[in-house]
Design a protein around this motif. Structure first.
Motif, PDB file in Angstrom:
ATOM      1  N   VAL A   2     -30.729 -14.597 -34.512  1.00  0.00           N
ATOM      2  CA  VAL A   2     -30.544 -16.046 -34.712  1.00  0.00           C
ATOM      3  C   VAL A   2     -29.189 -16.484 -34.170  1.00  0.00           C
ATOM      4  O   VAL A   2     -29.068 -17.532 -33.522  1.00  0.00           O
ATOM      5  N   LYS A   3     -28.169 -15.683 -34.425  1.00  0.00           N
ATOM      6  CA  LYS A   3     -26.827 -16.032 -33.925  1.00  0.00           C
ATOM      7  C   LYS A   3     -26.780 -16.041 -32.408  1.00  0.00           C
ATOM      8  O   LYS A   3     -26.028 -16.822 -31.804  1.00  0.00           O
ATOM      9  N   LYS A   4     -27.563 -15.170 -31.769  1.00  0.00           N
ATOM     10  CA  LYS A   4     -27.613 -15.157 -30.304  1.00  0.00           C
ATOM     11  C   LYS A   4     -28.200 -16.463 -29.765  1.00  0.00           C
ATOM     12  O   LYS A   4     -27.776 -16.966 -28.727  1.00  0.00           O
ATOM     13  N   ILE A   5     -29.199 -16.978 -30.467  1.00  0.00           N
ATOM     14  CA  ILE A   5     -29.884 -18.181 -30.004  1.00  0.00           C
ATOM     15  C   ILE A   5     -29.096 -19.437 -30.348  1.00  0.00           C
ATOM     16  O   ILE A   5     -28.973 -20.356 -29.529  1.00  0.00           O
ATOM     17  N   ASP A   6     -28.547 -19.512 -31.573  1.00  0.00           N
ATOM     18  CA  ASP A   6     -27.791 -20.694 -31.996  1.00  0.00           C
ATOM     19  C   ASP A   6     -26.677 -20.265 -32.948  1.00  0.00           C
ATOM     20  O   ASP A   6     -26.886 -20.174 -34.154  1.00  0.00           O
ATOM     21  N   PRO A   7     -25.471 -20.017 -32.412  1.00  0.00           N
ATOM     22  CA  PRO A   7     -24.351 -19.561 -33.251  1.00  0.00           C
ATOM     23  C   PRO A   7     -23.909 -20.597 -34.281  1.00  0.00           C
ATOM     24  O   PRO A   7     -23.182 -20.248 -35.223  1.00  0.00           O
ATOM     25  N   SER A   8     -24.318 -21.850 -34.130  1.00  0.00           N
ATOM     26  CA  SER A   8     -23.871 -22.896 -35.051  1.00  0.00           C
ATOM     27  C   SER A   8     -24.605 -22.855 -36.389  1.00  0.00           C
ATOM     28  O   SER A   8     -24.153 -23.473 -37.361  1.00  0.00           O
ATOM     29  N   LEU A   9     -25.722 -22.174 -36.463  1.00  0.00           N
ATOM     30  CA  LEU A   9     -26.506 -22.148 -37.689  1.00  0.00           C
ATOM     31  C   LEU A   9     -25.812 -21.293 -38.748  1.00  0.00           C
ATOM     32  O   LEU A   9     -25.263 -20.241 -38.450  1.00  0.00           O
ATOM     33  N   SER A  10     -25.857 -21.765 -39.993  1.00  0.00           N
ATOM     34  CA  SER A  10     -25.264 -21.028 -41.098  1.00  0.00           C
ATOM     35  C   SER A  10     -26.236 -21.006 -42.271  1.00  0.00           C
ATOM     36  O   SER A  10     -27.269 -21.676 -42.245  1.00  0.00           O
ATOM     37  N   GLY A  11     -25.882 -20.237 -43.299  1.00  0.00           N
ATOM     38  CA  GLY A  11     -26.749 -20.149 -44.460  1.00  0.00           C
ATOM     39  C   GLY A  11     -27.610 -18.906 -44.422  1.00  0.00           C
ATOM     40  O   GLY A  11     -27.345 -17.953 -43.683  1.00  0.00           O
ATOM     41  N   THR A  12     -28.667 -18.915 -45.228  1.00  0.00           N
ATOM     42  CA  THR A  12     -29.547 -17.764 -45.323  1.00  0.00           C
ATOM     43  C   THR A  12     -30.589 -17.787 -44.215  1.00  0.00           C
ATOM     44  O   THR A  12     -30.758 -18.792 -43.504  1.00  0.00           O
ATOM     45  N   LEU A  13     -31.307 -16.686 -44.074  1.00  0.00           N
ATOM     46  CA  LEU A  13     -32.237 -16.531 -42.955  1.00  0.00           C
ATOM     47  C   LEU A  13     -33.375 -17.542 -42.973  1.00  0.00           C
ATOM     48  O   LEU A  13     -33.765 -18.063 -41.927  1.00  0.00           O
ATOM     49  N   GLY A  14     -33.932 -17.798 -44.142  1.00  0.00           N
ATOM     50  CA  GLY A  14     -35.062 -18.716 -44.218  1.00  0.00           C
ATOM     51  C   GLY A  14     -34.775 -20.072 -43.599  1.00  0.00           C
ATOM     52  O   GLY A  14     -35.487 -20.525 -42.692  1.00  0.00           O
ATOM     53  N   PRO A  15     -33.731 -20.775 -44.067  1.00  0.00           N
ATOM     54  CA  PRO A  15     -33.383 -22.066 -43.467  1.00  0.00           C
ATOM     55  C   PRO A  15     -33.025 -21.979 -41.984  1.00  0.00           C
ATOM     56  O   PRO A  15     -33.308 -22.906 -41.212  1.00  0.00           O
ATOM     57  N   LYS A  16     -32.405 -20.876 -41.586  1.00  0.00           N
ATOM     58  CA  LYS A  16     -32.047 -20.738 -40.164  1.00  0.00           C
ATOM     59  C   LYS A  16     -33.298 -20.608 -39.294  1.00  0.00           C
ATOM     60  O   LYS A  16     -33.363 -21.158 -38.196  1.00  0.00           O
ATOM     61  N   LEU A  17     -34.313 -19.891 -39.783  1.00  0.00           N
ATOM     62  CA  LEU A  17     -35.565 -19.783 -39.029  1.00  0.00           C
ATOM     63  C   LEU A  17     -36.266 -21.140 -38.959  1.00  0.00           C
ATOM     64  O   LEU A  17     -36.857 -21.490 -37.930  1.00  0.00           O
ATOM     65  N   LYS A  18     -36.182 -21.919 -40.049  1.00  0.00           N
ATOM     66  CA  LYS A  18     -36.773 -23.262 -40.026  1.00  0.00           C
ATOM     67  C   LYS A  18     -36.053 -24.148 -39.009  1.00  0.00           C
ATOM     68  O   LYS A  18     -36.676 -24.965 -38.330  1.00  0.00           O
ATOM     69  N   ALA A  19     -34.733 -23.983 -38.900  1.00  0.00           N
ATOM     70  CA  ALA A  19     -33.969 -24.757 -37.924  1.00  0.00           C
ATOM     71  C   ALA A  19     -34.394 -24.408 -36.501  1.00  0.00           C
ATOM     72  O   ALA A  19     -34.521 -25.297 -35.645  1.00  0.00           O
ATOM     73  N   LEU A  20     -34.640 -23.134 -36.248  1.00  0.00           N
ATOM     74  CA  LEU A  20     -35.106 -22.745 -34.910  1.00  0.00           C
ATOM     75  C   LEU A  20     -36.501 -23.297 -34.640  1.00  0.00           C
ATOM     76  O   LEU A  20     -36.832 -23.633 -33.499  1.00  0.00           O
ATOM     77  N   HIS A  21     -37.301 -23.408 -35.691  1.00  0.00           N
ATOM     78  CA  HIS A  21     -38.622 -24.024 -35.521  1.00  0.00           C
ATOM     79  C   HIS A  21     -38.482 -25.484 -35.115  1.00  0.00           C
ATOM     80  O   HIS A  21     -39.198 -25.971 -34.219  1.00  0.00           O
TER      81      HIS A  21
END
Length: 207
Positions: free
Chosen positions: A121-140
């Protein structure tokens, strides 16, 4: 190596051995000394060479005696790694897969699957923070993952941050769900787009 728990240099005990026809050796049913799961082997030598079932059954750890082994079943499973992953993501996923195959290493496997996802996730969008679940939703929301994958992540219990710090051992079914989700996310984030990029001669994502 045991094909089930993958323990290196593990001793096996003989449950039953029998002489194969035409002096072609011995067939045997064995049990791993660690996980107690069965395996079968075909050892050559023949009765003319002093090897027969009665000798084989009475020999401690017969696998270490140097008799030529013609076959050993089942074969240890081979790790399937998604293609075109960044090196650090691939390293974490390989460690997770290695621990997944070993009975008793469920917590270590879960930790490394989560690490593989986090680094990806950090490779795709280093700006995302928090736990994995919300970060995967952000990538969606960014169109990087499908709706099915985002919804799947909601139901993977072992994905949550609390799972990494819970004293309760991770269940095998939950670990299998996390494994499948991790594999699919990595394929969507890197394997599929990098396959296209490679054919176009473009730099790969994550390099």
């Amino acid at each position: 190596k045991c094909p089930h728990c993958l323990t290196e240099d593990m001793s096996f005990s003989v449950v039953k051995a029998y002489d194969l026809p035409d002096l072609t050796g011995v067939g045997a049913l064995l049990v791993c000394g660690r996980c107690q799961l069965p395996a079968c082997m075909h050892v050559v030598g023949g009765r003319s060479g002093g090897l027969h079932a009665a000798v084989f059954e009475k020999t401690p750890d017969p696998c270490s005696q140097g008799w030529p082994v013609m076959g050993f079943w089942p074969e240890a499973s081979r790790v399937q790694i998604p293609e075109y992953l960044p090196a650090d993501v691939e390293r974490a996923f390989k460690q997770a897969e290695d621990n997944y195959a070993r009975v008793g290493n469920e917590e270590a496997a879960g930790m490394m699957y989560r690490k593989a996802l986090d680094v990806a996730v950090k490779k795709i969008d280093p700006s995302l923070s928090g736990t994995l679940g919300p970060k995967l939703k952000a990538l969606h929301k960014q169109g990087k993952l499908t709706t099915d994958i985002a919804e799947w992540a909601d139901h993977v219990r072992a994905l949550g941050n609390e799972a990494a710090h819970d004293d309760t051992p991770i269940e095998r079914d939950d670990l299998t769900d996390l494994r499948g989700l991790t594999d699919m996310v990595l394929r969507y984030l890197f394997s599929l787009p990098n396959l296209i990029r490679k054919r176009r001669g473009e730099p790969l994502l994550g390099d």
